[in-house]
Design a protein around this motif. Structure first.
Motif, PDB file in Angstrom:
ATOM      1  N   PRO A  64       0.796  -1.229   0.000  1.00  0.00           N
ATOM      2  CA  PRO A  64       0.000   0.000   0.000  1.00  0.00           C
ATOM      3  C   PRO A  64       0.830   1.282   0.000  1.00  0.00           C
ATOM      4  O   PRO A  64       0.408   2.303  -0.539  1.00  0.00           O
ATOM      5  N   LEU A  65       2.016   1.216   0.597  1.00  0.00           N
ATOM      6  CA  LEU A  65       2.856   2.411   0.639  1.00  0.00           C
ATOM      7  C   LEU A  65       3.465   2.762  -0.720  1.00  0.00           C
ATOM      8  O   LEU A  65       4.049   3.835  -0.884  1.00  0.00           O
ATOM      9  N   CYS A  66       3.308   1.875  -1.690  1.00  0.00           N
ATOM     10  CA  CYS A  66       3.738   2.186  -3.061  1.00  0.00           C
ATOM     11  C   CYS A  66       2.674   2.982  -3.815  1.00  0.00           C
ATOM     12  O   CYS A  66       2.938   3.490  -4.904  1.00  0.00           O
ATOM     13  N   ASN A  67       1.480   3.064  -3.239  1.00  0.00           N
ATOM     14  CA  ASN A  67       0.385   3.760  -3.913  1.00  0.00           C
ATOM     15  C   ASN A  67       0.487   5.265  -3.693  1.00  0.00           C
ATOM     16  O   ASN A  67       0.598   5.717  -2.552  1.00  0.00           O
ATOM     17  N   VAL A  88      -3.404  -1.105   8.370  1.00  0.00           N
ATOM     18  CA  VAL A  88      -2.543  -1.174   7.197  1.00  0.00           C
ATOM     19  C   VAL A  88      -1.859  -2.532   7.178  1.00  0.00           C
ATOM     20  O   VAL A  88      -1.250  -2.946   8.173  1.00  0.00           O
ATOM     21  N   LEU A  89      -1.970  -3.252   6.054  1.00  0.00           N
ATOM     22  CA  LEU A  89      -1.305  -4.534   5.876  1.00  0.00           C
ATOM     23  C   LEU A  89      -0.132  -4.302   4.929  1.00  0.00           C
ATOM     24  O   LEU A  89      -0.321  -4.002   3.744  1.00  0.00           O
ATOM     25  N   LEU A  94       9.196  -0.451   3.846  1.00  0.00           N
ATOM     26  CA  LEU A  94       9.206   0.968   3.473  1.00  0.00           C
ATOM     27  C   LEU A  94       8.845   1.894   4.638  1.00  0.00           C
ATOM     28  O   LEU A  94       8.708   3.102   4.456  1.00  0.00           O
ATOM     29  N   ILE A  95       8.717   1.319   5.818  1.00  0.00           N
ATOM     30  CA  ILE A  95       8.287   2.126   6.967  1.00  0.00           C
ATOM     31  C   ILE A  95       9.491   2.793   7.632  1.00  0.00           C
ATOM     32  O   ILE A  95      10.142   2.218   8.507  1.00  0.00           O
ATOM     33  N   THR A  96       9.769   3.993   7.190  1.00  0.00           N
ATOM     34  CA  THR A  96      10.820   4.805   7.791  1.00  0.00           C
ATOM     35  C   THR A  96      10.287   5.455   9.067  1.00  0.00           C
ATOM     36  O   THR A  96       9.092   5.368   9.381  1.00  0.00           O
ATOM     37  N   LYS A  97      11.148   6.156   9.779  1.00  0.00           N
ATOM     38  CA  LYS A  97      10.714   6.879  10.971  1.00  0.00           C
ATOM     39  C   LYS A  97       9.645   7.911  10.611  1.00  0.00           C
ATOM     40  O   LYS A  97       8.655   8.081  11.331  1.00  0.00           O
ATOM     41  N   GLU A  98       9.850   8.581   9.476  1.00  0.00           N
ATOM     42  CA  GLU A  98       8.905   9.619   9.042  1.00  0.00           C
ATOM     43  C   GLU A  98       7.561   9.021   8.652  1.00  0.00           C
ATOM     44  O   GLU A  98       6.498   9.573   8.992  1.00  0.00           O
ATOM     45  N   ILE A  99       7.592   7.899   7.934  1.00  0.00           N
ATOM     46  CA  ILE A  99       6.350   7.233   7.515  1.00  0.00           C
ATOM     47  C   ILE A  99       5.572   6.745   8.732  1.00  0.00           C
ATOM     48  O   ILE A  99       4.350   6.906   8.828  1.00  0.00           O
TER      49      ILE A  99
END
Length: 331
Positions: A64-67, A88-89, A94-99
């Motif tokens: 989902p984070l690619c969307n 969120v699945l 891709l889960i950085t500190k900011e994300i």
């Protein structure tokens, strides 16, 4: 409003990984424009209001984070926070500190991250280096105090490595671990990954052993959920009943509506027909809501709740639903 209706929403099948057991089809991913995603969302709200139910959306992919519209969709849900919760699945890489901090600002119910075993097995299935990247993603989520769930898909390749997944979860402060069996959706090679009866029995015993071990560890903050199909055989808890087509629907990347991602029976497309109309009138969904019990299960004391076990696995193996779950050990 009391009951909750779950929508699993595949925003697109775009992903940064290429996992060995991935359910996504081998085609160029479709990316719907934002206005069409909004149309899907509005149809879901209409369904909820008609059924007088609250909703929960599992946002997934692909990844989902690619969307490009991921956070815009969260903006929509935030406006309706009194009606709809979300999770969120993700593959976690891709889960950085900011994300993680940004996701936290939307108040997710939980974030689910997938792991497939120890380092060697996980990286064989999900790609080299993912074991470490997943750990970083989990740490970033937990620093934001986001409830984090670790998902393990049991196949013939990895089911004995469930204890390694639990150890990993405790190391990185994961709140909960859950697992279900792999569902084949493709060719015979794909079906070879599915657990047979003996392997299912061993897998459930491993899960239950790990669950009981955690209960005896002081100051342990990680739990193991065993609420999926047939897992009650080990825990003596209430039997699980499939909710696909009843209080669970799935929307695919192109707007196709299916009962569940793991039961890919297309009942219609949301750009041709409304979600509410399909839910109320589609023959397949109406049949699923009847909760029919397979002939082989009629004499079972758990039949009224279990309804024959994992319906998606039965459909994948037999292309029909009137069969007992292949992993069931009750005679």
């Amino acid at each position: 409003m009391v009951k909750r209706f779950v929508l699993q929403w595949h925003l697109s099948e775009t992903c940064n990984l290429k996992c060995l057991h991935c359910y996504q089809e081998k085609h160029k991913p479709i990316q719907l424009p934002y206005d069409k995603l909004v149309k899907i969302y509005k149809q879901y709200k209409e369904l909820l209001k008609s059924l007088k139910m609250k909703g929960h959306i599992n946002i997934t992919g692909g990844e989902p984070l690619c969307n490009p519209y991921f956070f815009k969709i969260l903006d929509l849900i935030k406006e309706d926070h009194d009606l709809i919760t979300f999770s969120v699945l993700t593959n976690g890489t891709l889960i950085t500190k900011e994300i993680a901090k940004k996701i936290k600002s939307y108040d997710p119910y939980y974030v689910q991250v997938s792991l497939e075993g120890g380092r060697k097995t996980n990286d064989y299935i999900r790609g080299k280096g993912t074991y470490k990247k997943i750990a970083e993603g989990i740490k970033n989520l937990r620093k934001q105090d986001i409830f984090t769930s670790l998902s393990f898909t049991a196949t013939k390749l990895n089911y004995q490595e469930f204890p390694k997944v639990v150890k990993y979860a405790r190391r990185y402060g994961v709140n909960n671990v859950w697992s279900d069996r792999y569902i084949p959706l493709g060719d015979s090679e794909d079906k070879d990954l599915a657990l047979n009866l003996e392997q299912t029995r061993e897998y459930l015993a491993i899960m239950n052993k790990e669950r009981n071990k955690l209960k005896n560890i002081k100051n342990n903050h990680t739990t193991i959920s065993m609420y999926r199909a047939l897992q009650f055989q080990m825990t003596n808890d209430f039997a699980y009943g499939c909710t696909a087509g009843d209080t669970l629907l799935t929307v695919m990347e192109n707007g196709d509506l299916v009962p569940c991602r793991r039961m890919p029976i297309v009942v219609g497309n949301l750009f041709d027909k409304n979600m509410l109309d399909l839910y109320k009138n589609n023959k397949i969904l109406k049949e699923l809501r009847k909760k029919k019990i397979p002939d082989d299960c009629l004499d079972c004391e758990h039949a009224e709740m279990c309804h024959g076990g994992l319906k998606c696995l039965t459909y994948a193996l037999y292309k029909g639903l009137n069969h007992k779950d292949i992993g069931c050990d009750i005679h």
